[in-house]
Design a protein around this motif. Structure first.
Motif, PDB file in Angstrom:
ATOM      1  N   VAL A  27       0.835  -1.202   0.000  1.00 42.12           N
ATOM      2  CA  VAL A  27       0.000   0.000   0.000  1.00 42.12           C
ATOM      3  C   VAL A  27       0.873   1.257   0.000  1.00 42.12           C
ATOM      4  O   VAL A  27       0.564   2.244  -0.682  1.00 42.12           O
ATOM      5  CB  VAL A  27      -0.949  -0.006   1.211  1.00 42.12           C
ATOM      6  CG1 VAL A  27      -1.744   1.292   1.274  1.00 42.12           C
ATOM      7  CG2 VAL A  27      -1.902  -1.198   1.121  1.00 42.12           C
ATOM      8  N   LEU A  28       1.994   1.235   0.742  1.00 42.25           N
ATOM      9  CA  LEU A  28       2.911   2.382   0.758  1.00 42.25           C
ATOM     10  C   LEU A  28       3.450   2.677  -0.637  1.00 42.25           C
ATOM     11  O   LEU A  28       3.486   3.828  -1.080  1.00 42.25           O
ATOM     12  CB  LEU A  28       4.084   2.094   1.704  1.00 42.25           C
ATOM     13  CG  LEU A  28       3.825   2.144   3.207  1.00 42.25           C
ATOM     14  CD1 LEU A  28       5.073   1.701   3.954  1.00 42.25           C
ATOM     15  CD2 LEU A  28       3.410   3.533   3.642  1.00 42.25           C
ATOM     16  N   ILE A  29       3.875   1.611  -1.335  1.00 40.34           N
ATOM     17  CA  ILE A  29       4.431   1.802  -2.679  1.00 40.34           C
ATOM     18  C   ILE A  29       3.374   2.361  -3.616  1.00 40.34           C
ATOM     19  O   ILE A  29       3.634   3.287  -4.386  1.00 40.34           O
ATOM     20  CB  ILE A  29       4.993   0.468  -3.223  1.00 40.34           C
ATOM     21  CG1 ILE A  29       6.232   0.059  -2.414  1.00 40.34           C
ATOM     22  CG2 ILE A  29       5.357   0.593  -4.703  1.00 40.34           C
ATOM     23  CD1 ILE A  29       6.748  -1.325  -2.735  1.00 40.34           C
ATOM     24  N   GLY A  34       2.073   6.899  -6.972  1.00 39.18           N
ATOM     25  CA  GLY A  34       1.001   7.740  -7.504  1.00 39.18           C
ATOM     26  C   GLY A  34       1.390   9.202  -7.512  1.00 39.18           C
ATOM     27  O   GLY A  34       0.719  10.021  -8.161  1.00 39.18           O
ATOM     28  N   ARG A  35       2.499   9.533  -6.797  1.00 37.40           N
ATOM     29  CA  ARG A  35       2.894  10.937  -6.678  1.00 37.40           C
ATOM     30  C   ARG A  35       4.301  11.227  -7.188  1.00 37.40           C
ATOM     31  O   ARG A  35       4.737  12.373  -7.160  1.00 37.40           O
ATOM     32  CB  ARG A  35       2.768  11.369  -5.213  1.00 37.40           C
ATOM     33  CG  ARG A  35       1.320  11.374  -4.744  1.00 37.40           C
ATOM     34  CD  ARG A  35       1.180  11.912  -3.344  1.00 37.40           C
ATOM     35  NE  ARG A  35       1.703  11.003  -2.325  1.00 37.40           N
ATOM     36  CZ  ARG A  35       2.357  11.399  -1.249  1.00 37.40           C
ATOM     37  NH1 ARG A  35       2.623  12.678  -1.075  1.00 37.40           N
ATOM     38  NH2 ARG A  35       2.766  10.524  -0.356  1.00 37.40           N
ATOM     39  N   MET A  36       5.038  10.188  -7.606  1.00 35.35           N
ATOM     40  CA  MET A  36       6.338  10.413  -8.239  1.00 35.35           C
ATOM     41  C   MET A  36       6.605   9.254  -9.192  1.00 35.35           C
ATOM     42  O   MET A  36       6.049   8.166  -9.032  1.00 35.35           O
ATOM     43  CB  MET A  36       7.449  10.542  -7.186  1.00 35.35           C
ATOM     44  CG  MET A  36       7.717   9.307  -6.362  1.00 35.35           C
ATOM     45  SD  MET A  36       8.967   9.552  -5.045  1.00 35.35           S
ATOM     46  CE  MET A  36      10.465   9.844  -5.980  1.00 35.35           C
ATOM     47  N   TRP A  88       6.536  -0.916 -11.916  1.00 32.91           N
ATOM     48  CA  TRP A  88       5.780  -0.408 -13.067  1.00 32.91           C
ATOM     49  C   TRP A  88       4.460  -1.149 -13.196  1.00 32.91           C
ATOM     50  O   TRP A  88       3.413  -0.558 -13.458  1.00 32.91           O
ATOM     51  CB  TRP A  88       6.604  -0.549 -14.352  1.00 32.91           C
ATOM     52  CG  TRP A  88       7.510   0.613 -14.602  1.00 32.91           C
ATOM     53  CD1 TRP A  88       7.263   1.931 -14.337  1.00 32.91           C
ATOM     54  CD2 TRP A  88       8.821   0.576 -15.181  1.00 32.91           C
ATOM     55  NE1 TRP A  88       8.342   2.707 -14.700  1.00 32.91           N
ATOM     56  CE2 TRP A  88       9.303   1.904 -15.221  1.00 32.91           C
ATOM     57  CE3 TRP A  88       9.637  -0.453 -15.659  1.00 32.91           C
ATOM     58  CZ2 TRP A  88      10.562   2.228 -15.722  1.00 32.91           C
ATOM     59  CZ3 TRP A  88      10.884  -0.132 -16.170  1.00 32.91           C
ATOM     60  CH2 TRP A  88      11.346   1.193 -16.193  1.00 32.91           C
ATOM     61  N   GLY A  89       4.510  -2.473 -13.005  1.00 34.10           N
ATOM     62  CA  GLY A  89       3.286  -3.256 -13.071  1.00 34.10           C
ATOM     63  C   GLY A  89       2.297  -2.857 -11.989  1.00 34.10           C
ATOM     64  O   GLY A  89       1.087  -2.733 -12.245  1.00 34.10           O
ATOM     65  N   LEU A  90       2.794  -2.638 -10.761  1.00 34.67           N
ATOM     66  CA  LEU A  90       1.936  -2.257  -9.645  1.00 34.67           C
ATOM     67  C   LEU A  90       1.250  -0.913  -9.892  1.00 34.67           C
ATOM     68  O   LEU A  90       0.126  -0.686  -9.433  1.00 34.67           O
ATOM     69  CB  LEU A  90       2.759  -2.204  -8.361  1.00 34.67           C
ATOM     70  CG  LEU A  90       2.038  -1.770  -7.075  1.00 34.67           C
ATOM     71  CD1 LEU A  90       0.847  -2.673  -6.776  1.00 34.67           C
ATOM     72  CD2 LEU A  90       3.014  -1.764  -5.904  1.00 34.67           C
ATOM     73  N   SER A  91       1.911  -0.030 -10.643  1.00 30.02           N
ATOM     74  CA  SER A  91       1.295   1.272 -10.941  1.00 30.02           C
ATOM     75  C   SER A  91       0.113   1.133 -11.905  1.00 30.02           C
ATOM     76  O   SER A  91      -0.680   2.066 -12.055  1.00 30.02           O
ATOM     77  CB  SER A  91       2.338   2.238 -11.523  1.00 30.02           C
ATOM     78  OG  SER A  91       2.741   1.826 -12.825  1.00 30.02           O
ATOM     79  N   LEU A  92      -0.024  -0.040 -12.543  1.00 35.21           N
ATOM     80  CA  LEU A  92      -1.075  -0.254 -13.545  1.00 35.21           C
ATOM     81  C   LEU A  92      -2.166  -1.210 -13.088  1.00 35.21           C
ATOM     82  O   LEU A  92      -3.227  -1.291 -13.712  1.00 35.21           O
ATOM     83  CB  LEU A  92      -0.458  -0.808 -14.839  1.00 35.21           C
ATOM     84  CG  LEU A  92       0.610   0.063 -15.522  1.00 35.21           C
ATOM     85  CD1 LEU A  92       1.241  -0.696 -16.686  1.00 35.21           C
ATOM     86  CD2 LEU A  92      -0.007   1.365 -16.010  1.00 35.21           C
TER      87      LEU A  92
END
Length: 302
Positions: A27-29, A34-36, A88-92
């Motif tokens: 959750v932290l990542i 989401g902000r950088m 990168w995958g987690l951001s999607l």
């Protein structure tokens, strides 16, 4: 209990503590990336971790032989690229799907062990792999679509599996500090190179982001790498991989304890299957040792 058995138990406990820390970071990542930019977050995180490790263990690095130094570089490159692909995958995709797909290293590890090292694994290991995979699916999945984020995360799981196999083969207890520091420096370099396209890493945007990055750098980064490198000097690669699949169990436990999720039957059953798989691979070496002692006793009596 023999000395080797005691060390193996300590190594398992160390891996469990490490995966508990990893389970607290999803959750932290997700919040920080989401902000950088992903590469910037990873570069800052692993540069901080590498500086801390070299400050503490530079003498251990200097004592490494050329072969171990090259192995540390190769291990760091594998892990660094894996981190980029996973994040990168987690951001999607959602953290739950990311947790499941990342955990597929539990499948890749025995396959790679069999193919690359020509080691024949007991049927019980494959059963434990199946139980762990089913448990991960119950814990993490609620609908599943195979998109770019999933493919990126699956590629990272393959690299993590290769890292686990290679680390299990190359790690030695007496050079764990030096080998960990080299790996961390290379991971930082890989992530720093990934930021070159936009002129280098930007820093975390606020105090909360910095606190999250420092936690993930020093505890979930440097500390976890050190623990994994030491533990895998004492555990078979597949056994280590199955122990590390407890990560989403801890992630779910943290989510429930902090009130961000509700305990469900899927969590209980999925977590139970993962723990059963871990218990299975932990029990096998003890049964084998007990059988050997019994055989030796019979031999002495005869």
């Amino acid at each position: 209990m023999t000395a080797a058995s005691r060390i193996g138990t300590l190594a398992t406990i160390g891996l469990l503590v490490m995966t508990a820390v990893w389970g607290s970071t999803f959750v932290l990542i997700k919040d920080v990336v989401g902000r950088m930019p992903v590469a910037d977050f990873l570069a800052v995180r692993f540069i901080v971790a590498a500086v801390a490790m070299f400050a503490l263990f530079h003498r251990h690095v200097a004592r490494l032989g050329r072969k171990q130094l090259l192995r540390g570089i190769a291990l760091g490159a594998l892990y660094g690229v894996g981190q980029l692909l996973q994040t990168w995958g987690l951001s999607l995709i959602s953290p739950s799907v990311s947790g499941f797909v990342t955990g597929m290293y539990v499948v890749f590890t025995p396959i790679l062990t069999t193919v690359l090292l020509r080691e024949r694994l007991p049927a019980a290991v494959w059963l434990a792999v199946g139980l762990a995979t089913l448990g991960l699916a119950l814990l993490s999945l609620n609908g599943f679509s195979v998109d770019t984020g999933v493919w990126l995360t699956l590629a990272s799981a393959l690299l993590y599996g290769l890292h686990i196999v290679a680390l299990g083969r190359w790690s030695r207890a007496d050079d764990a500090f030096g080998l960990s520091a080299v790996q961390m420096a290379v991971i930082a370099l890989v992530c720093l190179l990934a930021t070159a396209g936009h002129g280098g890493p930007t820093l975390p945007p606020d105090r909360n982001a910095w606190l999250a990055v420092l936690y993930m750098a020093l505890i979930a980064g440097a500390g976890a790498m050190l623990m994994q490198t030491w533990a895998q000097a004492h555990l078979p690669a597949t056994r280590a991989a199955i122990v590390m699949t407890t990560e989403p169990v801890f992630a779910a436990a943290f989510a429930v304890a902090l009130g961000s999720d509700v305990l469900t039957w899927r969590m209980l059953l999925g977590g139970g299957l993962v723990l059963a798989a871990m218990y299975m691979v932990e029990l096998m070496p003890r049964r084998g040792a007990a059988a050997e002692r019994s055989a030796e006793a019979v031999h002495h009596e005869v």
